[in-house]
Design an enzyme around this catalytic site. Structure first.
Site, short mmCIF file in Angstrom:
data_model
loop_
_atom_site.label_atom_id
_atom_site.label_comp_id
_atom_site.label_asym_id
_atom_site.label_seq_id
_atom_site.Cartn_x
_atom_site.Cartn_y
_atom_site.Cartn_z
N GLU A 213 0.97 -1.15 0.00
CA GLU A 213 -0.06 0.05 0.05
C GLU A 213 0.90 1.10 -0.18
OE1 GLU A 213 -4.21 1.46 2.18
OE2 GLU A 213 -3.26 -0.43 2.74
N GLU B 29 -2.76 0.23 13.19
CA GLU B 29 -3.97 0.61 12.42
C GLU B 29 -5.18 0.32 13.08
OE1 GLU B 29 -5.43 -0.02 7.87
OE2 GLU B 29 -3.73 -1.57 8.78
#
Length: 964
Positions: free
Chosen positions: A457, A739
């Site tokens: 990502e 996260e």
């Protein structure tokens, strides 16, 4: 006085940057001076270091602002300018700075250099070189270079510069940036050799959503360069890329942002950048074109090896693996020494966490994150060129014999940004939390503010960037870094009618609408307004606001068009929104969507961004626009009140986040605030004093509590150490921010692999509250850049002390507090030169306060009693305030109240008897020790076994609920 931190466009001595409009700034320190503020200043700019040829002289002026001064000069291409500043203090003394400089790039000059590409297979990594001959009497030399995907350059066997991943990551099809290098010291008269090594990077390598795409911007390697050498007689020699250059296979046989790099030393062309190298067998290059709308000087700060770390341990796992533990999740790579036999394949694989004491990287998804080196038998030190990793652990394969831990060095890489803020408290877990947020910023500020640095990502998600922006500005000097990001955002925005992509740069290839990643989500797109306003507040430079004002306005205009097209209700109730992403209160535990209506959040940001546009317009003197958007914000506010709140002020959406954003973004009438504050506190109690918030609610939660009379609840959230909480991760050994609140489960197993980064800074925004409320350093909107400082620290009894330092745009600020053994409070403040501060001392009586060992009431400082607070105005200087508070800062009954106090209250007596029956029922305790506090009593050996710390903590929490 002393003048320091001279910056041009918020950079120190920038070489070859795009300078849209010149902004000079500096910091004046008092030193031993009697002056506390600037009376006047003078800025002088010259084209020579001795200031014999002066181009600009402001003269002695009172109005020159050190936060951002804009001299009007006409700059020429490829020219170095020198500048200095003189400051007069209010006590009559004066100081002159050292000399700073800035150097322009090619500006509007036409390029002689041509884009060239190797005549090799498109996937074959190339070397490109040329030998050149130069005359004597070289005075200076510059190289102007761009290469795609990424490039390194060598001259005469030496690597040029100390930055990596040039030309950086931006929307290459919209604009492409070239770099400028001072190569004077590397060139010789006579023969010289110049060589380029190219890698895939973001340009043509695998990158993007769902495992990524290939050839996002182009399908071939290419480079363009001009080397311009100035001779003693003033003439110039220019060497440019053209068809006469040559190419060969690179020893790099593969490179990729996600997958790593393969380097075969046996394919090296030894001495390929030495002038006498024989390149007769090398192949040719061809002219090519690189598609971009604008080719301009750099805006990206260089990415460098900013720190180095040694491994703390070599681990030999149950699976038979050899693993380095760097002791810290970081971004960069490991450099290592080797003398392995020829043909030996050495491999380093990178991961964030161990599982079952073994190496693990499944949460990286498809990213291989590895480096392979094939030895040619020579002894050397090795590191990658065109990739980076997010990691703590490194698995070693192919290393024979006993491994020497000292042969390995962790290279910590991020954009060249100075650290500016520190926080320290009496609680080691809180200190680690602060460090985790700082390391999250370091790991994700690699040219782009990315979401994560490790998996497939690593993109510039706008939502993450905006919620963390204020914390980023406290931690590190961030304006130039964000300016580049906001320039990219603006270029993307112009293509989609004022909307903002989910990620900046957005991920190509394009769909029919031009984007594959989507755009126009609340909180994410509001990076367009939040980041410019945050930069203005922290750095006080109106130019930062002016450059991005159209970005701010166009974003709100985009939402307004969506609103008008759907009925003009002054609500945003169309499109996809991430909402309170990854909140804990969603209806589906497997879904990342939180429980707060996403259209309510969208409408809230609609109002908030309209407010910011109105504020920015007012600052810039655009009064009609300010009135227009203030009116728009009021209309949205009324629509939100009608749609989402009862006539008596109850939120129809009963989630923590719904009430938090209503309070933080000023969405409700003042008459509703007490009801919403009480409802939020009650909701928090119902949720057992734990947050349920995600990306939207979390950054504002503790701020809202502290600003609305619930500071104890804010500290409770900070100090919770079970799931979900910040310290839950810290207690499990986290060294960065995760996260998810439960990225790792309590037994140490990772909670999932689909979307689970262990270096994701968004929740690290708690550090902003730590700076602003725990330690009390906050910029003032009416006088930004910390020219006026709000110093309002909020002590709390479960911490003995807390202190923060900040190297602000106005100078060094310190703010700290300590609770003495007798309960007295001490506050220490440092107010920098040419600033003022308003100090707010809590639970204070004016007549009991001493400042610098003198009674405050008899001092020269203007102080006044306002309820339970004392307010005091300060000029530059260092101050120590001491007093006995009127209310305890040990804010739990069990630690501050005597046993008789607890037993005389029926509610607390019941809780006390339920939690500690052995102590409560002991007649000795109720006799001679009744007036002691519980913590004093349990120190007595007879009773200590009845009250272990975990029982006291449980009792504290129950009693705090009563107090609240």
């Amino acid at each position: 006085m002393k003048i320091t931190h001279l910056r041009t466009n918020h950079m120190t001595n920038p070489l070859g940057f795009e300078l849209d409009r010149l902004t000079l700034s500096w910091i004046t320190e008092s030193g031993n001076s009697q002056s506390v503020s600037q009376a006047a200043a003078q800025v002088v700019i010259a084209i020579d270091e001795e200031f014999n040829d002066i181009l600009f002289d402001s003269g002695k002026l009172q109005e020159i602002d050190s936060l951002g001064y804009n001299p009007e000069i006409e700059m020429k291409a490829r020219t170095r300018y020198y500048w200095r500043v003189k400051v007069w203090g209010d006590a009559g003394d004066e100081a002159t700075s050292d000399t700073a400089w800035f150097e322009t790039a090619k500006m509007d000059e036409l390029w002689e250099g041509k884009w060239i590409t190797p005549d090799l297979d498109k996937e074959t990594h190339p070397l490109i070189r040329k030998t050149i001959t130069l005359p004597d009497n070289i005075v200076s030399a510059r190289a102007y270079i761009c290469g795609v995907g990424l490039y390194d350059v060598e001259i005469n066997g030496k690597r040029v510069g100390d930055e990596y991943f040039a030309p950086g990551y931006n929307a290459y099809d919209f604009w492409l940036q070239y770099q400028t290098y001072d190569i004077t010291s590397i060139l010789d008269s006579g023969d010289n050799a110049i060589g380029f090594m190219l890698g895939n990077g973001w340009y043509k390598g695998r990158f993007g959503f769902d495992g990524g795409y290939h050839e996002l911007y182009g399908n071939e390697f290419a480079v363009i360069a001009e080397i311009i050498v100035t001779l003693k007689d003033g003439s110039e020699v220019t060497i440019s890329t053209d068809q006469d250059w040559k190419c060969a296979l690179s020893p790099i046989t593969f490179s990729g942002i996600y997958d790593g790099e393969v380097y075969d030393a046996n394919q090296e062309s030894k001495g390929w950048t030495i002038s006498n190298f024989d390149d007769i067998a090398w192949g040719s290059v061809s002219l090519t074109k690189v598609k971009t709308e604008s080719f301009q000087a750099r805006r990206s700060l260089p990415v460098k090896i900013m720190e180095e770390r040694k491994p703390i341990e070599i681990i030999y796992t149950p699976a038979g693996e050899t693993v380095l533990d760097m002791g810290q999740v970081m971004t960069g790579w490991v450099r290592f020494k080797t003398n392995a036999a020829k043909g030996t394949k050495l491999q380093l694989q990178y991961g964030e966490i161990l599982q079952n004491d073994c190496f693990y990287r499944d949460n990286l998804r498809t990213a291989k994150a590895e480096y392979t080196y094939i030895s040619d038998g020579s002894e050397r030190e090795v590191q990658p060129h065109f990739t980076f990793y997010g990691f703590r652990y490194v698995k070693l394969t192919g290393f024979e014999g006993e491994i020497n831990i000292h042969d390995f060095t962790g290279c910590v890489m991020y954009s060249d940004i100075d650290e500016t803020g520190t926080i320290e408290t009496s609680n080691p877990l809180v200190n680690q939390l602060f460090r985790n947020a700082l390391w999250g910023q370091k790991g994700n500020f690699l040219d782009v503010p990315t979401d994560c640095p490790q998996r497939d990502e690593r993109m510039g998600w706008t939502g993450d960037a905006q919620v963390f922006a204020a914390t980023a500005c406290y931690n590190m000097y961030s304006p130039a870094f964000y300016q580049k990001y906001m320039f990219d955002l603006r270029e993307e925005q112009k293509k989609i009618g004022g909307s903002v992509p989910f990620t900046v740069p957005t991920v190509k290839p394009k769909d029919d609408n031009g984007f594959i990643g989507g755009h126009g989500s609340a909180a994410w797109g509001d990076a367009a307004t939040v980041i410019p306003w945050t930069l203005y507040l922290h750095y006080g430079d109106k130019e930062l606001l002016r450059q991005q004002f159209d970005t701010m306005k166009d974003w709100v205009d985009y939402i307004r068009r969506v609103d008008e097209e759907s009925g003009g209700k002054r609500l945003w109730q169309e499109g996809f929104h991430f909402g309170d992403w990854l909140a804990q209160d969603g209806p589906d535990p497997q879904s990342p969507m939180g429980g707060t209506d996403s259209y309510y959040i969208a409408s809230a940001y609609y109002c908030y961004s309209a407010q910011l546009v109105a504020k920015a317009a007012a600052v810039l003197g655009k009064n009609e626009i300010a009135e227009e958007y203030a009116k728009l914000a009021d209309e949205i506010k009324q629509a939100i009140k009608n749609e989402y709140f009862t006539p008596n002020g109850r939120s129809a959406i009963h989630t923590q986040t719904a009430m938090i954003v209503a309070l933080y973004m000023d969405l409700i009438p003042e008459s509703f605030r007490p009801r919403v504050v009480e409802d939020l506190k009650e909701k928090l109690r119902t949720d057992k004093m734990h947050l349920k918030t995600g990306f939207v609610g979390t950054p504002y939660f503790c701020k809202v509590l502290s600003e609305n009379g619930a500071n104890e609840a804010a500290y409770t959230l900070l100090l919770n150490d079970d799931f979900p909480s910040w310290l839950y991760a810290v207690k499990l050994g986290a060294t960065t921010i995760w996260e998810r609140w439960n990225s790792v489960l309590s037994d140490g197993t990772i909670s999932g692999t689909g979307m689970n980064s262990l270096n994701h800074y968004a929740y690290g925004s708690i550090s902003e509250w730590m700076y602003q409320h725990m330690c009390g350093i906050k910029p003032a909107e009416d006088v930004p850049g910390f020219r006026k400082i709000n110093l309002s620290p909020k002590p709390y009894g479960k911490l003995q002390f807390a202190k923060a330092t900040l190297q602000s745009a106005s100078g060094s600020i310190e703010s700290g507090w300590e609770i003495k053994e007798d309960g007295a409070l001490t506050f220490t403040f440092l107010v920098p030169f040419h600033t003022t501060a308003e100090v707010i001392l809590p639970d204070a009586l004016l007549e009991t306060i001493k400042v610098n060992d003198r009674e405050l009431v008899n001092s020269r400082f203007a102080a006044k009693q306002e309820g339970r607070y004392v307010k005091c105005g300060l000029m530059a200087g260092k101050y120590v305030f001491d007093y006995m508070p009127t209310a305890s800062y040990i804010l739990t009954y069990s630690t501050n109240n005597s046993l008789s106090d607890l037993l005389n209250n029926e509610e607390t007596k019941k809780i006390f008897e339920e939690e500690l029956p052995e102590v409560a029922g002991n007649p000795i305790v109720q006799g001679p020790f009744a007036e002691k506090t519980l913590r004093e009593i349990v120190k007595i050996p007879l009773f200590s076994r009845f009250a272990p710390s975990e029982k006291l903590d449980k009792l504290d929490k129950r009693l705090e609920l009563v107090r609240q």
